[in-house]
Design an enzyme around this catalytic site. Sequence first.
Site: not given
Ligand SMILES: N[C@@H](CCC[C@H](N)C(=O)O)C(=O)O
Length: 328
Positions: A12, A80, A169, A205, A223-224, A232
């Site tokens: 990622n 994240c 998130n 997500n 992912e969002r 993720c």
């Molecule tokens: N890749 C991340 C999560 C990133 C945030 C996600 N795209 C959102 O908008 O909530 C992770 O490793 O947690």
Amino acid sequence: MVELTKVHGSMNQFFILDQTLLDTPLTDEELSALAQQMTNPTTGVLDGSDGILVVDHSEHDGVLAQMRVINADGSEASMCGNGLRTVARYLAQKHGETDFLVETMYADLRVRQQPDFAPGVPAFAVEISPVKFDRTDLPFENLGRDRIVDEWVPEIAPGLKFTTLAVPNPHLISFMDHETLHGDLLGEVGTWLNGDNPYFTDGVNVNFAEILGKNELFVRTFERGVGFTNACGTGMSATTLAFALSHPELADFNTPITVYNPGGMVKTILHHNNHQYWIELIGNAAVTHHFTVDEQLLHDANVTPDQIDVVATDEQAAYDQFVASLKQ
Ligand SMILES: N[C@@H](CCC[C@H](N)C(=O)O)C(=O)O
């Protein structure tokens, strides 16, 4: 000239931008524009990335620094997990510390250096919290309930049970067989719920998972703000908790759970203290490139391959060897 790094946790991928190194920090509008330009595999650099991790000073007592997460589409995420491990490594090297707090949008989270996952594969553990279940915390609407834990939700897809969790998130989780996991449904549901839809109006997500055995999962995530990612971190953490809530006989608390993903593998540890859940996410934190760029190009969202000086590290080869060893 300013130095940035390209990093990944379970593939990622992110660029780390340390605002404290700039003469003039980027504004929120500039950060959003930069993320959209620089992370794009065509218009950006180093084959793009899933987002930008923005490091800055923290005003909070006892906290080493702040991390903000700007998704590839320019939106901001509250957390994240994979990114926090790489920021933990960046800050550990910058400040010479191994166990400290990082400010994120809703919580100051503990991060700790761990023994390497494999030769040349540094690892960090990060706290994933707070965990919330309520409709207003995700948020979602028009699904006729205030929380969803291991329930049929025919509005989303037939024949699958879902769990929703904010960590903080938002995540939507479902367990399924191998064929469904690797079919087209994840892309269809992920695209729909992150576009115009009546249920998750801020997006979500989407994590699809297969139970491989006791304390063992495989997770794919749409992912969002990004789309398909190799992994993720918050998604794998939320999916582990959903696993324990829906299949308590197969998932232990306070014990490492192995979570494979398309980019590698992490360990998660579930905790429940003082009536609250929190999750430890342990995984690699790789630095693949260092590069320098003129600060004005960051402000102008115009960072192109011919304008940067890149030094690649040898960490990707060590990581690839680690991933190959998982398949044996
Ligand atoms: N890749 C991340 C999560 C990133 C945030 C996600 N795209 C959102 O908008 O909530 C992770 O490793 O947690």
